[in-house]
Scaffold this motif. Structure first.
Motif, PDB file in Angstrom:
ATOM      1  N   ARG A  26       0.897  -1.652  -0.312  1.00  0.00           N
ATOM      2  CA  ARG A  26       0.316   0.236  -0.142  1.00  0.00           C
ATOM      3  C   ARG A  26       1.270   1.030  -0.254  1.00  0.00           C
ATOM      4  O   ARG A  26       0.342   2.019  -1.070  1.00  0.00           O
ATOM      5  CB  ARG A  26      -0.673  -0.041   1.908  1.00  0.00           C
ATOM      6  CG  ARG A  26      -2.162  -1.150   0.864  1.00  0.00           C
ATOM      7  CD  ARG A  26      -3.400  -0.875   1.804  1.00  0.00           C
ATOM      8  NE  ARG A  26      -2.399  -1.327   3.469  1.00  0.00           N
ATOM      9  CZ  ARG A  26      -2.140  -2.264   3.728  1.00  0.00           C
ATOM     10  NH1 ARG A  26      -2.819  -3.550   2.690  1.00  0.00           N
ATOM     11  NH2 ARG A  26      -2.178  -3.482   4.864  1.00  0.00           N
ATOM     12  N   GLN A  30      -0.059   2.240  -3.870  1.00  0.00           N
ATOM     13  CA  GLN A  30      -0.811   2.803  -3.409  1.00  0.00           C
ATOM     14  C   GLN A  30      -2.350   1.810  -4.334  1.00  0.00           C
ATOM     15  O   GLN A  30      -2.483   0.546  -3.677  1.00  0.00           O
ATOM     16  CB  GLN A  30      -0.848   4.199  -4.465  1.00  0.00           C
ATOM     17  CG  GLN A  30      -0.459   5.395  -3.025  1.00  0.00           C
ATOM     18  CD  GLN A  30       0.801   5.463  -3.408  1.00  0.00           C
ATOM     19  OE1 GLN A  30       1.218   5.179  -4.680  1.00  0.00           O
ATOM     20  NE2 GLN A  30       1.922   5.472  -2.824  1.00  0.00           N
ATOM     21  N   ASP A  31      -2.734   2.275  -4.603  1.00  0.00           N
ATOM     22  CA  ASP A  31      -3.863   1.283  -5.541  1.00  0.00           C
ATOM     23  C   ASP A  31      -3.142   0.644  -6.986  1.00  0.00           C
ATOM     24  O   ASP A  31      -4.522   0.449  -7.711  1.00  0.00           O
ATOM     25  CB  ASP A  31      -5.202   2.070  -5.671  1.00  0.00           C
ATOM     26  CG  ASP A  31      -5.464   2.219  -3.995  1.00  0.00           C
ATOM     27  OD1 ASP A  31      -5.216   1.164  -3.374  1.00  0.00           O
ATOM     28  OD2 ASP A  31      -6.392   3.583  -3.884  1.00  0.00           O
ATOM     29  N   ASN A  56      -7.661  -6.191  -2.663  1.00  0.00           N
ATOM     30  CA  ASN A  56      -6.190  -5.860  -3.013  1.00  0.00           C
ATOM     31  C   ASN A  56      -5.750  -5.642  -4.019  1.00  0.00           C
ATOM     32  O   ASN A  56      -6.463  -5.923  -4.760  1.00  0.00           O
ATOM     33  CB  ASN A  56      -5.400  -7.039  -2.428  1.00  0.00           C
ATOM     34  CG  ASN A  56      -5.097  -8.336  -3.208  1.00  0.00           C
ATOM     35  OD1 ASN A  56      -4.623  -8.397  -3.987  1.00  0.00           O
ATOM     36  ND2 ASN A  56      -5.849  -9.475  -3.232  1.00  0.00           N
TER      37      ASN A  56
END
Length: 131
Positions: A26, A30-31, A56
């Protein structure tokens, strides 16, 4: 692609390593979508992270040499043999076979690799990831 390496102590429990992996992923990505190539217990660590975090960002997991069926070396029935090997190593230096039998099998991470279903649900992980 942006290569990144996650290192963890092999004696650490799979669940603990999976939590730490999640925090680092993370922070680092991040994403963004992630493709993981994992070796040995790293496959179990990543799989555990994925199972515990269904939302996730890992889009693909490739594993190399991951012990999906457990490891016979982590079998609790070998405990007495390991104790005898440890004694021989302490008293006499031990043979190569003794040192190989000991390895790091007394560590919690190795217990996670056993086929004991109460340790780490390897079969459940394998079936849910379709391996």
């Amino acid at each position: 692609y942006e290569p990144w390496v996650y290192r963890y102590p092999s004696f650490q429990r799979v669940a603990v390593s999976a939590q730490e992996l999640g925090r680092q992923l993370r922070t680092q990505f991040q994403d963004r979508p992630i493709v993981v190539v994992a070796h040995s217990m790293g496959g179990l660590v990543t799989a555990k992270y994925m199972l515990d975090n269904p939302a996730n960002s890992v889009k693909q997991l490739f594993t190399l040499g991951t012990p999906w069926q457990g490891s016979p070396l982590a079998d609790p029935d070998l405990r007495l043999e390991r104790i005898k090997a440890l004694r021989r190593c302490i008293l006499f230096g031990g043979s190569l076979e003794d040192r190989m039998l000991l390895g790091d099998m007394a560590t919690p991470g190795a217990w996670d690799l056993s086929s004991n279903p109460t340790a780490f649900p390897i079969q459940e992980v394998a079936s849910r990831l379709d391996v």
